[in-house]
Design a protein around this motif. Structure first.
Motif, PDB file in Angstrom:
ATOM      1  N   ASN A   1       2.936   8.926   7.449  1.00 25.99           N
ATOM      2  CA  ASN A   1       2.217   7.519   7.483  1.00 25.99           C
ATOM      3  C   ASN A   1       2.489   7.350   5.950  1.00 25.99           C
ATOM      4  N   GLY A   2       2.688   6.113   5.480  1.00 23.68           N
ATOM      5  CA  GLY A   2       2.725   5.658   4.132  1.00 23.68           C
ATOM      6  C   GLY A   2       4.229   5.942   3.558  1.00 23.68           C
ATOM      7  N   VAL A   3       5.284   6.256   4.471  1.00 19.31           N
ATOM      8  CA  VAL A   3       6.696   6.508   4.016  1.00 19.31           C
ATOM      9  C   VAL A   3       7.598   5.551   4.912  1.00 19.31           C
ATOM     10  N   VAL A   4       8.524   4.940   4.266  1.00 23.61           N
ATOM     11  CA  VAL A   4       9.773   4.479   4.950  1.00 23.61           C
ATOM     12  C   VAL A   4      10.959   5.305   4.608  1.00 23.61           C
ATOM     13  N   GLY A   5      11.770   5.713   5.406  1.00 28.99           N
ATOM     14  CA  GLY A   5      12.856   6.522   5.058  1.00 28.99           C
ATOM     15  C   GLY A   5      14.364   6.413   6.226  1.00 28.99           C
ATOM     16  N   SER A   6      15.414   7.159   5.707  1.00 27.42           N
ATOM     17  CA  SER A   6      16.401   7.237   6.643  1.00 27.42           C
ATOM     18  C   SER A   6      17.335   8.342   6.133  1.00 27.42           C
ATOM     19  N   ILE A   7      17.944   8.857   7.051  1.00 25.48           N
ATOM     20  CA  ILE A   7      18.695  10.119   6.911  1.00 25.48           C
ATOM     21  C   ILE A   7      20.200   9.826   7.386  1.00 25.48           C
TER      22      ILE A   7
ATOM     23  N   LEU B   1       7.404  11.779  -3.360  1.00 26.24           N
ATOM     24  CA  LEU B   1       6.565  10.713  -3.187  1.00 26.24           C
ATOM     25  C   LEU B   1       5.035  11.192  -3.303  1.00 26.24           C
ATOM     26  N   ALA B   2       4.739  12.484  -3.633  1.00 27.93           N
ATOM     27  CA  ALA B   2       3.274  12.775  -3.687  1.00 27.93           C
ATOM     28  C   ALA B   2       2.585  11.989  -4.606  1.00 27.93           C
ATOM     29  N   PRO B   3       1.217  11.590  -4.307  1.00 30.39           N
ATOM     30  CA  PRO B   3       0.427  12.220  -3.371  1.00 30.39           C
ATOM     31  C   PRO B   3       0.262  11.864  -1.948  1.00 30.39           C
ATOM     32  N   VAL B   4       1.485  10.766  -1.724  1.00 29.91           N
ATOM     33  CA  VAL B   4       1.543  10.400  -0.162  1.00 29.91           C
ATOM     34  C   VAL B   4       1.643  11.198   0.763  1.00 29.91           C
ATOM     35  N   VAL B   5       2.374  12.436   0.479  1.00 26.78           N
ATOM     36  CA  VAL B   5       2.804  13.448   1.520  1.00 26.78           C
ATOM     37  C   VAL B   5       2.602  14.975   0.668  1.00 26.78           C
TER      38      VAL B   5
ATOM     39  N   GLY C   1       5.727   3.070   1.469  1.00 25.48           N
ATOM     40  CA  GLY C   1       5.530   2.148   2.379  1.00 25.48           C
ATOM     41  C   GLY C   1       4.946   0.960   1.707  1.00 25.48           C
ATOM     42  N   THR C   2       4.265   1.296   0.498  1.00 27.10           N
ATOM     43  CA  THR C   2       3.655  -0.048   0.009  1.00 27.10           C
ATOM     44  C   THR C   2       4.889  -0.908  -1.019  1.00 27.10           C
ATOM     45  N   ASP C   3       5.867  -0.041  -0.928  1.00 26.13           N
ATOM     46  CA  ASP C   3       7.133  -0.710  -1.809  1.00 26.13           C
ATOM     47  C   ASP C   3       8.057  -1.374  -0.813  1.00 26.13           C
ATOM     48  N   LYS C   4       8.220  -0.844   0.232  1.00 25.18           N
ATOM     49  CA  LYS C   4       9.724  -1.251   1.253  1.00 25.18           C
ATOM     50  C   LYS C   4       8.791  -1.466   2.675  1.00 25.18           C
ATOM     51  N   ASP C   5       9.224  -2.255   3.243  1.00 24.17           N
ATOM     52  CA  ASP C   5       8.834  -2.297   4.824  1.00 24.17           C
ATOM     53  C   ASP C   5       9.993  -1.621   5.728  1.00 24.17           C
ATOM     54  N   TYR C   6      11.343  -1.854   5.117  1.00 25.63           N
ATOM     55  CA  TYR C   6      12.332  -1.423   6.044  1.00 25.63           C
ATOM     56  C   TYR C   6      13.352  -0.446   5.085  1.00 25.63           C
ATOM     57  N   LEU C   7      13.825   0.370   5.608  1.00 23.30           N
ATOM     58  CA  LEU C   7      15.023   1.144   4.726  1.00 23.30           C
ATOM     59  C   LEU C   7      15.980   1.905   5.394  1.00 23.30           C
TER      60      LEU C   7
END
Length: 258
Positions: free
Chosen positions: A105-111, A83-87, A125-131
């Motif tokens: 910040n700027g990331v949505v994710g799940s494990i 996801l660079a350069p976000v992280v 986060g610009t592509d998905k609000d929830y994941l």
């Protein structure tokens, strides 16, 4: 799936981490990283060797939980690099009060993890609000009998069985879909809701999609849409579900909640 090379993250001689695969899911557009791990080869020193911070709550846990957490955060670290350069490589995925991952910040994710496999799903986060992602081994007949009434009502189970799914597959799929929905929505609602809040209302078997509908009162309380598409993958002995999307009213990656 594309195997991730050792250049992305350091590998260790203990052989704790096994095969690692990374792919962008064609249906959802999210990055999925899956890694195998060997519990017998786990050692606490692997946290520092892999560059993963061990939270205090995990330090007090049994070795099995420590190993699962490490494998999940390892998969997350590898996924975030895409996801660079976000992280950047130094950022950590923390842990919340309800053991939920705390993403940069700027990331949505799940494990999720099951057995000796950990999987992570991430997106900008610009592509998905929830994941949310969940993976489950198919439940045994005994487990199905014990939890059926908790996980789903008769109408939900009959809906899936009408499409030719066995009791075990139907209940495991409903369970996993509701788990993935919880993981997807919890960061927004901060409400530890149960299985009864969502109901399976449609199965599009040819699209591998199960639609869940939130209870009207819960959706209104949190100003949420009621229906969510859960994309599932059926393995020989397991089921994986990814639930993701955007909220209505999104503006530049944000959404209004009234």
């Amino acid at each position: 799936m594309q195997e991730v090379t050792a250049k992305i993250m350091p590998r260790v001689d203990s052989h704790f981490i096994g095969k690692v695969h990374s792919v962008v899911d064609e249906r959802t557009g999210v990055r999925l990283v899956t890694c195998e791990f060997t519990l017998a080869n786990y050692q606490p020193v692997l946290y520092s060797e892999l560059g993963i911070v061990m939270p205090e709550s995990i330090a007090r846990a049994v070795p099995k939980r420590q190993a699962e957490f490490l494998a999940g955060r390892y998969a997350a670290a590898m996924a975030l690099q895409h996801l660079a350069p976000v992280v950047d490589r130094g950022l950590q995925v923390g842990i919340g009060e309800k053991r939920n991952p705390l993403w940069p910040n700027g990331v949505v994710g799940s494990i999720s993890h099951v057995g000796t496999v950990a999987v992570c799903a991430v997106s900008h986060g610009t592509d998905k609000d929830y994941l949310g992602i969940d993976v489950e081994v198919l439940m045994s007949a005994r487990v199905c009998r014990e939890i059926a009434a908790i996980v789903a009502n008769r109408q939900e189970r009959e809906l899936l069985k009408a499409h030719g799914l066995s009791d075990r597959v139907a209940l495991t799929l409903i369970f996993s879909a509701k788990e993935s929905l919880f993981k997807a929505l919890y960061p927004s609602v901060k409400d530890y809701f149960g299985f009864e809040v969502a109901e399976a209302c449609e199965l599009r078997l040819n699209e591998h999609t199960l639609v869940l509908r939130l209870a009207e009162r819960f959706a209104a309380k949190h100003n949420l849409p009621r229906e969510y598409e859960c994309q599932f993958t059926l393995g020989e002995h397991w089921i994986q579900v990814v639930t993701c999307g955007v909220f209505p009213g999104r503006i530049s990656g944000a959404y209004f909640r009234g």
